[in-house]
Write a protein that holds these residues in place. Structure first.
Motif, short mmCIF file in Angstrom:
data_model
loop_
_atom_site.label_atom_id
_atom_site.label_comp_id
_atom_site.label_asym_id
_atom_site.label_seq_id
_atom_site.Cartn_x
_atom_site.Cartn_y
_atom_site.Cartn_z
N LEU A 148 0.21 -0.98 5.29
CA LEU A 148 0.06 -0.63 3.89
C LEU A 148 0.00 0.89 3.70
O LEU A 148 0.50 1.41 2.69
CB LEU A 148 -1.18 -1.30 3.30
CG LEU A 148 -1.09 -2.81 3.10
CD1 LEU A 148 -2.42 -3.36 2.58
CD2 LEU A 148 0.04 -3.18 2.14
N ALA A 149 -0.58 1.58 4.65
CA ALA A 149 -0.59 3.04 4.59
C ALA A 149 0.84 3.57 4.70
O ALA A 149 1.21 4.54 4.02
CB ALA A 149 -1.46 3.62 5.71
N TYR A 150 1.65 2.93 5.53
CA TYR A 150 3.06 3.31 5.65
C TYR A 150 3.79 3.06 4.32
O TYR A 150 4.56 3.92 3.86
CB TYR A 150 3.72 2.50 6.77
CG TYR A 150 5.19 2.73 6.92
CD1 TYR A 150 5.70 3.98 7.22
CD2 TYR A 150 6.10 1.68 6.74
CE1 TYR A 150 7.07 4.20 7.36
CE2 TYR A 150 7.46 1.88 6.88
CZ TYR A 150 7.95 3.14 7.18
OH TYR A 150 9.30 3.35 7.31
N VAL A 151 3.53 1.92 3.70
CA VAL A 151 4.14 1.62 2.40
C VAL A 151 3.75 2.67 1.37
O VAL A 151 4.60 3.16 0.61
CB VAL A 151 3.69 0.22 1.93
CG1 VAL A 151 4.13 -0.02 0.47
CG2 VAL A 151 4.27 -0.87 2.82
N ASP A 179 2.82 4.83 -12.40
CA ASP A 179 1.52 4.47 -12.94
C ASP A 179 1.11 3.07 -12.49
O ASP A 179 -0.08 2.78 -12.33
CB ASP A 179 1.54 4.52 -14.48
CG ASP A 179 1.62 5.93 -15.02
OD1 ASP A 179 1.32 6.88 -14.26
OD2 ASP A 179 1.99 6.09 -16.20
N SER A 180 2.10 2.20 -12.31
CA SER A 180 1.80 0.80 -11.97
C SER A 180 2.41 0.34 -10.66
O SER A 180 1.94 -0.64 -10.07
CB SER A 180 2.31 -0.12 -13.10
OG SER A 180 3.68 0.14 -13.39
N ALA A 181 3.44 1.02 -10.17
CA ALA A 181 4.13 0.58 -8.95
C ALA A 181 3.21 0.51 -7.73
O ALA A 181 3.28 -0.47 -6.97
CB ALA A 181 5.33 1.46 -8.67
N PRO A 182 2.35 1.51 -7.48
CA PRO A 182 1.55 1.45 -6.26
C PRO A 182 0.69 0.19 -6.15
O PRO A 182 0.63 -0.43 -5.08
CB PRO A 182 0.67 2.71 -6.36
CG PRO A 182 1.49 3.66 -7.18
CD PRO A 182 2.17 2.80 -8.20
N GLU A 183 0.07 -0.20 -7.24
CA GLU A 183 -0.77 -1.40 -7.19
C GLU A 183 0.07 -2.64 -6.93
O GLU A 183 -0.27 -3.48 -6.10
CB GLU A 183 -1.53 -1.56 -8.51
CG GLU A 183 -2.42 -2.80 -8.54
CD GLU A 183 -3.17 -2.96 -9.86
OE1 GLU A 183 -3.99 -3.89 -9.95
OE2 GLU A 183 -2.91 -2.17 -10.79
N PHE A 184 1.20 -2.76 -7.64
CA PHE A 184 2.06 -3.93 -7.46
C PHE A 184 2.60 -4.00 -6.04
O PHE A 184 2.57 -5.06 -5.40
CB PHE A 184 3.23 -3.90 -8.44
CG PHE A 184 4.26 -4.96 -8.14
CD1 PHE A 184 4.05 -6.27 -8.53
CD2 PHE A 184 5.41 -4.65 -7.42
CE1 PHE A 184 4.98 -7.26 -8.21
CE2 PHE A 184 6.34 -5.63 -7.11
CZ PHE A 184 6.12 -6.93 -7.51
N VAL A 185 3.12 -2.90 -5.54
CA VAL A 185 3.74 -2.88 -4.22
C VAL A 185 2.70 -3.20 -3.14
O VAL A 185 2.98 -3.93 -2.18
CB VAL A 185 4.42 -1.53 -3.94
CG1 VAL A 185 4.88 -1.42 -2.49
CG2 VAL A 185 5.61 -1.34 -4.88
N GLU A 186 1.48 -2.68 -3.29
CA GLU A 186 0.45 -2.99 -2.30
C GLU A 186 0.08 -4.47 -2.32
O GLU A 186 -0.07 -5.09 -1.26
CB GLU A 186 -0.80 -2.14 -2.54
CG GLU A 186 -1.91 -2.43 -1.55
CD GLU A 186 -2.83 -1.26 -1.31
OE1 GLU A 186 -3.93 -1.51 -0.76
OE2 GLU A 186 -2.48 -0.12 -1.63
N ILE A 187 -0.05 -5.06 -3.51
CA ILE A 187 -0.35 -6.50 -3.60
C ILE A 187 0.78 -7.30 -2.96
O ILE A 187 0.55 -8.25 -2.20
CB ILE A 187 -0.55 -6.92 -5.06
CG1 ILE A 187 -1.85 -6.32 -5.62
CG2 ILE A 187 -0.56 -8.44 -5.20
CD1 ILE A 187 -2.03 -6.53 -7.11
#
Length: 208
Positions: free
Chosen positions: A96-99, A192-200
């Motif tokens: 996830l850190a890599y992502v 604004d929203s991509a990081p949360e979505f991509v991590e989930i």
């Protein structure tokens, strides 16, 4: 953390020479990312750098030489997060850190991402040997590490290579298709929203 910056090889004996080479590099990144190699001209690069065309030729033999050196410098930056992937942390958090790093690069380096994508679309004529040599060796090493995590039950089972490909595709989409993404979102900043979505998305995919 400050973003990485493609830099020319450390040639030149004076500060002014190094600064001019960097100015040419920065200008070329703009011109190549907008027009590709074929559509770019030395005149355009010189104008963007605030130099004369002969001055540019003094530092680089031609636009192909600038382009190849720029791509090689960019590739070093692009694969750095993959090189850093290791077993120093819990596997899911490490991936996830890599992502997150790849998504940050798409946010901070959209020109660089689009330039790299253009080279791939054109069959990578300038860096094909790097892709099939050093990059493949690195991918084999990291795929083996990810596979060992999967075999130990620490990650959900999948194909390690395609997992990495999916990370590249998902994160770099936000740079390479920035205009489309922003249009669909009505001008909203996708980051604004991509990081949360991509991590989930990837956390659910990786969790056994």
């Amino acid at each position: 953390m400050s973003k990485a910056r493609p830099t020319p090889r450390p040639t030149g004996t004076t500060r002014i020479q190094r600064e001019k080479r960097q100015a040419i590099f920065d200008a070329a990144l703009d011109v190549f990312s907008e027009n590709g190699l074929r559509g770019a001209t030395l005149d355009a690069i010189a104008a963007r750098a605030g130099l004369s065309k002969p001055n540019v030729i003094y530092y680089f033999e031609g636009k192909e030489a600038i382009y190849k050196e720029l791509l090689e410098s960019l590739l070093d930056i692009w694969i750095a997060p993959l090189i850093d992937l290791s077993d120093s942390h819990e596997p899911i958090e490490e991936l996830l850190a890599y992502v997150r790093r790849k998504l940050d690069m798409s946010r901070d380096m959209p020109r660089e991402s689009r330039l790299f994508a253009t080279e791939m679309i054109q069959a990578a004529p300038h860096i094909r040997d790097v892709l099939s040599g050093p990059l493949k060796a690195l991918m084999d090493e990291k795929a083996a590490l990810i596979q060992s995590w999967m075999d130990a039950g620490l990650l959900a089972k999948s194909d390690p290579y395609h997992l990495i490909f999916s990370i590249w595709a998902t994160t770099q989409h936000y740079a390479d298709f920035d205009v489309q993404v922003r249009a669909v979102l009505g001008g909203q900043d996708p980051f604004d929203s991509a990081p949360e979505f991509v991590e989930i998305l990837f956390r659910r995919m990786l969790t056994p």
